[in-house]
Design a protein around this motif. Structure first.
Motif, mmCIF file in Angstrom:
data_model
loop_
_atom_site.group_PDB
_atom_site.id
_atom_site.type_symbol
_atom_site.label_atom_id
_atom_site.label_comp_id
_atom_site.label_asym_id
_atom_site.label_seq_id
_atom_site.Cartn_x
_atom_site.Cartn_y
_atom_site.Cartn_z
ATOM 1 N N LEU A 26 44.207 43.206 22.320
ATOM 2 C CA LEU A 26 44.904 42.506 23.101
ATOM 3 C C LEU A 26 46.032 43.221 23.867
ATOM 4 O O LEU A 26 46.177 43.155 25.198
ATOM 5 C CB LEU A 26 45.668 41.306 22.533
ATOM 6 C CG LEU A 26 46.301 40.363 23.369
ATOM 7 C CD1 LEU A 26 45.347 39.402 23.967
ATOM 8 C CD2 LEU A 26 47.090 39.340 22.313
ATOM 9 N N LEU A 27 46.779 44.065 23.331
ATOM 10 C CA LEU A 27 47.682 44.947 23.831
ATOM 11 C C LEU A 27 47.126 46.015 24.915
ATOM 12 O O LEU A 27 47.479 46.150 26.015
ATOM 13 C CB LEU A 27 48.486 45.560 22.895
ATOM 14 C CG LEU A 27 49.870 46.602 23.546
ATOM 15 C CD1 LEU A 27 50.493 45.646 24.522
ATOM 16 C CD2 LEU A 27 50.432 47.146 22.481
ATOM 17 N N SER A 28 45.955 46.438 24.421
ATOM 18 C CA SER A 28 45.161 47.419 25.286
ATOM 19 C C SER A 28 44.750 46.887 26.520
ATOM 20 O O SER A 28 44.972 47.381 27.907
ATOM 21 C CB SER A 28 43.927 47.818 24.452
ATOM 22 O OG SER A 28 44.199 48.271 23.327
ATOM 23 N N LYS A 29 44.094 45.493 26.389
ATOM 24 C CA LYS A 29 43.674 44.947 27.514
ATOM 25 C C LYS A 29 45.069 44.647 28.721
ATOM 26 O O LYS A 29 45.115 44.776 29.949
ATOM 27 C CB LYS A 29 43.221 43.423 27.336
ATOM 28 C CG LYS A 29 41.685 43.555 27.062
ATOM 29 C CD LYS A 29 40.797 42.418 27.103
ATOM 30 C CE LYS A 29 39.564 42.428 26.607
ATOM 31 N NZ LYS A 29 38.736 41.425 26.106
ATOM 32 N N LYS A 30 46.010 44.162 28.005
ATOM 33 C CA LYS A 30 47.257 44.170 28.915
ATOM 34 C C LYS A 30 47.715 45.406 29.620
ATOM 35 O O LYS A 30 48.006 45.283 30.654
ATOM 36 C CB LYS A 30 48.401 43.408 27.930
ATOM 37 C CG LYS A 30 49.903 43.251 28.468
ATOM 38 C CD LYS A 30 49.895 41.872 29.117
ATOM 39 C CE LYS A 30 51.070 41.743 30.213
ATOM 40 N NZ LYS A 30 51.787 40.351 29.936
ATOM 41 N N LEU A 31 47.623 46.492 28.902
ATOM 42 C CA LEU A 31 47.976 47.730 29.300
ATOM 43 C C LEU A 31 47.085 48.123 30.438
ATOM 44 O O LEU A 31 47.463 48.706 31.608
ATOM 45 C CB LEU A 31 48.238 48.860 28.111
ATOM 46 C CG LEU A 31 49.338 48.524 27.178
ATOM 47 C CD1 LEU A 31 48.947 49.414 25.878
ATOM 48 C CD2 LEU A 31 50.414 49.189 27.865
ATOM 49 N N LYS A 32 45.812 48.029 30.268
ATOM 50 C CA LYS A 32 44.745 48.169 31.356
ATOM 51 C C LYS A 32 45.035 47.274 32.617
ATOM 52 O O LYS A 32 45.214 47.776 33.574
ATOM 53 C CB LYS A 32 43.575 47.983 30.802
ATOM 54 C CG LYS A 32 42.404 48.383 31.614
ATOM 55 C CD LYS A 32 40.989 48.300 30.876
ATOM 56 C CE LYS A 32 39.975 48.738 31.727
ATOM 57 N NZ LYS A 32 38.494 48.801 31.112
ATOM 58 N N TYR A 33 45.414 46.016 32.394
ATOM 59 C CA TYR A 33 45.686 45.258 33.541
ATOM 60 C C TYR A 33 46.922 45.684 34.369
ATOM 61 O O TYR A 33 47.059 45.745 35.786
ATOM 62 C CB TYR A 33 45.969 43.962 32.978
ATOM 63 C CG TYR A 33 46.145 42.846 34.133
ATOM 64 C CD1 TYR A 33 45.201 42.417 35.170
ATOM 65 C CD2 TYR A 33 47.529 42.255 34.168
ATOM 66 C CE1 TYR A 33 45.844 41.494 36.126
ATOM 67 C CE2 TYR A 33 47.817 41.296 35.224
ATOM 68 C CZ TYR A 33 46.849 41.132 36.134
ATOM 69 O OH TYR A 33 47.435 40.417 37.171
ATOM 70 N N LEU A 34 47.916 46.053 33.537
ATOM 71 C CA LEU A 34 49.148 46.477 34.240
ATOM 72 C C LEU A 34 49.108 47.736 35.029
ATOM 73 O O LEU A 34 49.558 47.690 36.208
ATOM 74 C CB LEU A 34 50.301 46.587 33.234
ATOM 75 C CG LEU A 34 50.928 45.235 32.473
ATOM 76 C CD1 LEU A 34 51.966 45.736 31.291
ATOM 77 C CD2 LEU A 34 51.335 44.378 33.248
ATOM 78 N N LYS A 35 48.017 48.432 34.535
ATOM 79 C CA LYS A 35 48.013 49.912 35.104
ATOM 80 C C LYS A 35 47.179 49.354 36.367
ATOM 81 O O LYS A 35 47.369 50.154 37.484
ATOM 82 C CB LYS A 35 47.011 50.780 34.386
ATOM 83 C CG LYS A 35 47.054 52.181 34.901
ATOM 84 C CD LYS A 35 47.047 53.085 34.027
ATOM 85 C CE LYS A 35 46.822 54.710 34.773
ATOM 86 N NZ LYS A 35 46.928 55.720 33.681
ATOM 87 N N LYS A 36 46.248 48.602 36.337
ATOM 88 C CA LYS A 36 45.376 48.116 37.438
ATOM 89 C C LYS A 36 46.190 47.678 38.605
ATOM 90 O O LYS A 36 46.047 48.008 39.785
ATOM 91 C CB LYS A 36 44.426 47.144 36.944
ATOM 92 C CG LYS A 36 43.230 46.721 38.203
ATOM 93 C CD LYS A 36 42.180 45.898 37.770
ATOM 94 C CE LYS A 36 41.706 45.343 38.687
ATOM 95 N NZ LYS A 36 40.625 44.217 38.346
ATOM 96 N N ILE A 37 47.197 46.853 38.232
ATOM 97 C CA ILE A 37 48.060 46.332 39.467
ATOM 98 C C ILE A 37 49.312 46.946 39.751
ATOM 99 O O ILE A 37 50.316 46.804 40.221
ATOM 100 C CB ILE A 37 48.577 44.505 39.084
ATOM 101 C CG1 ILE A 37 49.167 44.622 37.721
ATOM 102 C CG2 ILE A 37 47.309 43.830 39.044
ATOM 103 C CD1 ILE A 37 50.091 43.267 37.468
ATOM 104 N N ASN A 38 49.324 48.346 39.172
ATOM 105 C CA ASN A 38 50.375 49.221 39.468
ATOM 106 C C ASN A 38 51.685 48.933 38.855
ATOM 107 O O ASN A 38 52.718 49.024 39.504
ATOM 108 C CB ASN A 38 50.499 49.512 40.975
ATOM 109 C CG ASN A 38 50.935 50.799 41.251
ATOM 110 O OD1 ASN A 38 50.755 51.696 40.264
ATOM 111 N ND2 ASN A 38 50.161 51.421 42.505
#
Ligand code: CP
Ligand code: NVA
Length: 340
Positions: A26-38
């Motif tokens: 779950l945290l990995s997904k969140k981090l991936k998303y945050l990186k995607k939206i800068n």
């Protein structure tokens, strides 16, 4: 919320439970998303880790360095040959030194016994970046990839995975652990010499029961590939394995190569292919040139080049996900409470 992963080491998936795996993903997904939206977030400003590679690595090592950079962690990369460890100084003394200086230790090496010894003397978390027996960071990243590409998302008990080829290596062992913890249906497909025995499976998943309803070992490709969503394969020449034994191994594993013919047996147009890499799929490396020439191989060893590069392949998605899984592990084992 209490973070049960705080200060925990990760030597194999047995060290963590189902909820903890889900939390990492779950945290990995969140981090991936945050990186995607800068909108990247750093949780570990000023922490220090020591990273030891006794074996070669491209993906894992780069992912550790990128993760450290993204989380504002200071990382010391150690090549054991340039330290006193094992030569002039015991593992015990070396780890006691690290305990005084660092917040965590990352280790890749040829023997699981060494990482167990490291953990014995360590007062800080130890993360396994591959040993001869297990590769937990790899399989956690792959679970993230599987959940992204499966209609069942994180509902792993609905997923049907086939692992084919050398079913007695670190990747296969870790997939067995994941299957046991998350209740994933796994078909291990190979020649019987390369299939784990019941006793070996019990040891790997730390079970006394002799009944694993979701782990099925077979030599029969048709049976093993029926109703499968994901096919995973790995090299037939792992880092701890001997080139001289490859001849015999190729003879026994040849029919288990992941190629177009094999994919057709799944009758699933949407079948997804996983491979942790490095893969021997083309003739562009010194090793593959040597293998292709010596064994008269034309198109890949464990996987053919066309399948490796096909639209069904998730192999480079697996690579990307390592960065986020490593960061999630770092954050959850180094921060007492994490709100995300
Ligand atoms: N899959 C994997 O662990 O790759 P590296 O050996 O390049 O780290
Ligand atoms: N089984 C392979 C995995 C590489 C990531 C090896 O140990 O070399």
């Amino acid at each position: 919320m209490k973070n049960s992963l705080y200060k925990k080491s990760l030597l194999s998936l047995k060290d963590i439970n189902k909820n903890e795996i889900k939390k990492i993903l779950l945290l990995s997904k969140k981090l991936k998303y945050l990186k995607k939206i800068n909108k990247q977030k750093s949780f570990l400003n000023g922490k220090k880790i020591v990273s030891i590679f006794e074996l070669n690595s491209t993906r894992t090592r780069c992912a550790f360095e990128i993760s450290a950079f993204d989380q504002k962690i200071n990382i010391t990369n150690l090549d054991v040959k340039n330290t006193h460890m094992g030569e002039k100084e015991s593992i015990e003394d070396t780890i006691k030194i690290f305990n005084c200086m660092y917040d965590a230790i990352q280790y890749r090496g040829p023997s699981h016994k060494i990482i167990k010894e490291i953990k014995k003397y360590s007062t800080i978390p130890v993360w396994n970046a591959l040993t001869d027996k297990y590769h937990p960071i790899q399989i956690l990243s792959d679970l993230l990839t599987i959940s992204e590409y499966s209609k069942y998302k994180e509902n792993f008990s609905k997923i049907n995975l086939a692992y084919i080829g050398d079913c007695k290596n670190n990747i296969a062992n870790t997939i067995l652990e994941a299957s046991n913890i998350l209740d994933i249906k796994i078909n291990m497909i190979s020649n019987k010499k390369f299939l784990p025995s019941k006793k070996e499976i019990n040891y790997i998943i730390n079970s006394k029961k002799n009944k694993h309803t979701k782990i099925f070992c077979t030599e029969d490709k048709e049976k093993g590939l029926k109703n499968i969503d994901f096919i995973y394969t790995d090299t037939w020449l792992s880092m701890n394995q001997n080139f001289r034994e490859l001849d015999k191994k190729i003879k026994l594993l040849k029919k288990y190569q992941v190629n177009k013919n094999l994919l057709e047996k799944t009758k699933n147009q949407d079948i997804k292919i996983l491979h942790c890499m490095p893969a021997i799929h083309d003739e562009k490396t010194e090793l593959s040139k040597k293998i292709f020439k010596k064994f008269n191989i034309k198109n890949g060893l464990e996987i053919t080049d066309d399948v490796f590069n096909s639209k069904n392949s998730l192999i480079f998605e697996q690579v990307k996900n390592k960065i986020y899984v490593i960061q999630a592990i770092m954050i959850l084992s180094l921060k007492k409470s994490v709100i995300f």
